[in-house]
Write an enzyme that holds these catalytic residues in place. Structure first.
Site, PDB file in Angstrom:
ATOM      1  N   HIS A   1      15.913  11.365  -8.860  1.00 26.96           N
ATOM      2  CA  HIS A   1      16.216  11.358  -7.424  1.00 26.96           C
ATOM      3  C   HIS A   1      15.051  11.709  -6.518  1.00 26.96           C
ATOM      4  CE1 HIS A   1      16.410  15.680  -8.089  1.00 26.96           C
ATOM      5  NE2 HIS A   1      16.347  15.844  -6.788  1.00 26.96           N
TER       6      HIS A   1
HETATM    7  C1  UD1 Z   1      18.037  17.322  -2.105  1.00 29.35           C
HETATM    8  C2  UD1 Z   1      16.848  18.289  -2.116  1.00 29.35           C
HETATM    9  C3  UD1 Z   1      16.202  18.258  -3.488  1.00 29.35           C
HETATM   10  C4  UD1 Z   1      17.214  18.561  -4.574  1.00 29.35           C
HETATM   11  C5  UD1 Z   1      18.367  17.573  -4.449  1.00 29.35           C
HETATM   12  C6  UD1 Z   1      19.442  17.830  -5.480  1.00 29.35           C
HETATM   13  C7  UD1 Z   1      15.631  18.569  -0.010  1.00 29.35           C
HETATM   14  C8  UD1 Z   1      14.383  18.235   0.713  1.00 29.35           C
HETATM   15  N1  UD1 Z   1      15.840  17.876  -1.146  1.00 29.35           N
HETATM   16  O1  UD1 Z   1      17.523  16.011  -2.322  1.00 29.35           O
HETATM   17  O2  UD1 Z   1      15.193  19.255  -3.544  1.00 29.35           O
HETATM   18  O3  UD1 Z   1      16.603  18.443  -5.834  1.00 29.35           O
HETATM   19  O4  UD1 Z   1      18.932  17.697  -3.138  1.00 29.35           O
HETATM   20  O5  UD1 Z   1      20.338  16.766  -5.513  1.00 29.35           O
HETATM   21  O6  UD1 Z   1      16.379  19.409   0.445  1.00 29.35           O
HETATM   22  N2  UD1 Z   1      23.712  11.516  -0.136  1.00 29.35           N
HETATM   23  C9  UD1 Z   1      25.001  11.115  -0.270  1.00 29.35           C
HETATM   24  N3  UD1 Z   1      25.942  12.083  -0.534  1.00 29.35           N
HETATM   25  C10 UD1 Z   1      25.628  13.389  -0.652  1.00 29.35           C
HETATM   26  C11 UD1 Z   1      24.285  13.776  -0.505  1.00 29.35           C
HETATM   27  C12 UD1 Z   1      23.337  12.829  -0.248  1.00 29.35           C
HETATM   28  O7  UD1 Z   1      25.323   9.948  -0.185  1.00 29.35           O
HETATM   29  O8  UD1 Z   1      26.537  14.218  -0.891  1.00 29.35           O
HETATM   30  C13 UD1 Z   1      22.677  10.494   0.129  1.00 29.35           C
HETATM   31  C14 UD1 Z   1      22.376  10.352   1.595  1.00 29.35           C
HETATM   32  O9  UD1 Z   1      22.235   9.042   1.922  1.00 29.35           O
HETATM   33  C15 UD1 Z   1      21.040  11.042   1.767  1.00 29.35           C
HETATM   34  C16 UD1 Z   1      20.412  10.916   0.403  1.00 29.35           C
HETATM   35  O10 UD1 Z   1      21.485  10.867  -0.531  1.00 29.35           O
HETATM   36  O11 UD1 Z   1      20.251  10.468   2.768  1.00 29.35           O
HETATM   37  C17 UD1 Z   1      19.518  12.056   0.077  1.00 29.35           C
HETATM   38  O12 UD1 Z   1      20.155  13.322   0.310  1.00 29.35           O
HETATM   39  P1  UD1 Z   1      19.308  14.596   0.803  1.00 29.35           P
HETATM   40  O13 UD1 Z   1      20.173  15.774   0.901  1.00 29.35           O
HETATM   41  O14 UD1 Z   1      18.485  14.238   2.009  1.00 29.35           O
HETATM   42  O15 UD1 Z   1      18.236  14.811  -0.339  1.00 29.35           O
HETATM   43  P2  UD1 Z   1      18.382  14.728  -1.924  1.00 29.35           P
HETATM   44  O16 UD1 Z   1      17.613  13.537  -2.357  1.00 29.35           O
HETATM   45  O17 UD1 Z   1      19.774  14.880  -2.395  1.00 29.35           O
END
Ligand code: UD1
Length: 354
Positions: free
Chosen positions: A201
């Site tokens: 991820h």
């Molecule tokens: C975040 C953390 C990362 C951690 C990871 C664990 C930061 C900078 N990154 O990354 O350190 O290892 O979480 O998973 O804080 N999304 C969904 N549903 C959700 C959550 C996210 O669809 O419940 C999608 C969204 O489109 C979002 C993307 O995933 O834009 C990324 O989510 P985000 O929370 O920005 O960062 P992670 O890649 O999950």
């Protein structure tokens, strides 16, 4: 002693749960859980609370996704009134996600003490958003709870006063130790005897079309000798769909609950990942781990544990994998204080401190 825990993304839950449970045994501690809503899908967040034995959050800030600036700012804006209203004696933040930094910044400005659990880890790679979160959180936190010796050394090198640093061990491993007996009982049903378990991820791996395409090609190749099981993070799923990438016969799964994931990890022939927590869990379980990153903020998993960094080098990945499939395994040890009692050490310390 009023303690407010801030969680936001999936790995925060496994880190906060042991501290919450240990503090719950202290009669003087009153606790509240604030979820920022950084992760919001049921299988990225809600499903974990009952498994980890912690209550649903008292407050959910519901921030959702966005750019780093928007997400961080939104958490700060929504968290500030909660802190003003509840006036905790201490706010505990976990790990290195945007929620960790945002909550720490709010508290620093309101002069509310902050404890950072999993302090001091450094990848020395400032292109990683998490590295910025770690550096800044550690500069403004009042109590720094480190998982390993390298964490202490990094903090001292950055000028943090030794009196603020407490080496307590690894809270994520507390959750693992607690859940392992249940995971051992877990029936894996019709799963293959030998398999590679994948998690992916990191923006550096999944937000670049060429890199993601090349990793998927490597996984398809691996799948010809070892079944590939791949629970797909929402960020990664979005990119695969957006770019119409081929996943062929890879066994793609939805993100899976903690207990089931532990069960899958402990039985895996090899784990291929870019996650921080999974590097630690595989080291504890003694399962070979190949990390698709050039660096790690958890070097102890490489020096002592079963982890090997392969970066984005397909040849290295394939060579390491062949060794593992042939039974030539790197010997690993469990690092000191990764013993299931880190949360208790934090709770004991806080009770003496306040
Ligand atoms: C975040 C953390 C990362 C951690 C990871 C664990 C930061 C900078 N990154 O990354 O350190 O290892 O979480 O998973 O804080 N999304 C969904 N549903 C959700 C959550 C996210 O669809 O419940 C999608 C969204 O489109 C979002 C993307 O995933 O834009 C990324 O989510 P985000 O929370 O920005 O960062 P992670 O890649 O999950």
């Amino acid at each position: 002693m009023r303690v407010l825990h801030v969680i936001g993304a999936r790995p925060n839950l496994m880190k906060a749960a042991p501290v919450f449970r240990a503090l719950a045994k202290q009669p003087r501690a009153q606790q509240n859980l604030v979820h920022t809503g950084q992760h919001y899908d049921a299988n990225m967040s809600g499903a974990f609370f009952p498994q980890l034995g912690i209550p649903e959050p008292d407050v959910n800030l519901g921030v959702g996704s966005g750019s780093h600036a928007r997400q961080t700012a939104e958490i700060m804006t929504r968290f500030e009134p909660v802190v003003r209203q509840r006036k905790p004696d201490l706010v505990l933040v976990y790990g290195d996600v945007n929620s960790t930094l945002a909550a720490s910044l709010v508290c620093a400005k309101l002069l509310i003490p902050v404890g950072h659990v999993e302090a001091g880890l450094r990848s020395f790679d400032r292109a990683m958003p998490e590295e910025i979160n770690r550096l800044l959180t550690d500069q403004i936190a009042d109590l720094l709870f480190t998982p390993s010796e390298d964490g202490d050394a990094n903090l001292l090198h950055e000028g943090i006063l030794p009196a603020k640093i407490y080496r307590v061990g690894n809270v994520m491993i507390d959750s693992l130790v607690d859940m392992l007996p249940k995971a051992i009982m877990w029936k894996l049903g019709s799963l293959p005897e030998r398999y590679a378990l994948i998690t992916l991820h990191r923006p550096s791996n999944v937000d670049d079309l060429k890199v993601l395409k090349s990793i998927l090609e490597a996984l398809l190749e691996i799948n010809t000798q070892l079944n590939v099981l791949f629970p797909v993070h929402p960020r990664t799923r979005q990119r695969i769909a957006e770019w119409g990438l081929t996943t062929g016969k890879l066994h793609l799964l939805e993100p899976i609950p903690y207990l089931e994931f532990l069960a899958l990890q402990r039985r895996a022939t090899v784990i291929i990942t870019d996650s921080g927590g999974v590097q630690e869990e595989s080291t504890y379980l003694g399962v070979p781990c190949l990390t698709l990153r050039e660096n790690t903020e958890r070097p102890i998993t490489v020096s002592l544990g079963t982890n090997t960094l392969v970066g984005q080098d397909k040849k290295k990945l394939s060579a390491e994998l062949s060794n593992i499939v042939a039974g030539k395994l790197k010997k690993g040890f469990v690092p000191p204080l990764w013993d299931g009692h880190a949360g208790e050490r934090i709770a004991d310390f806080l009770c003496r401190f306040f």
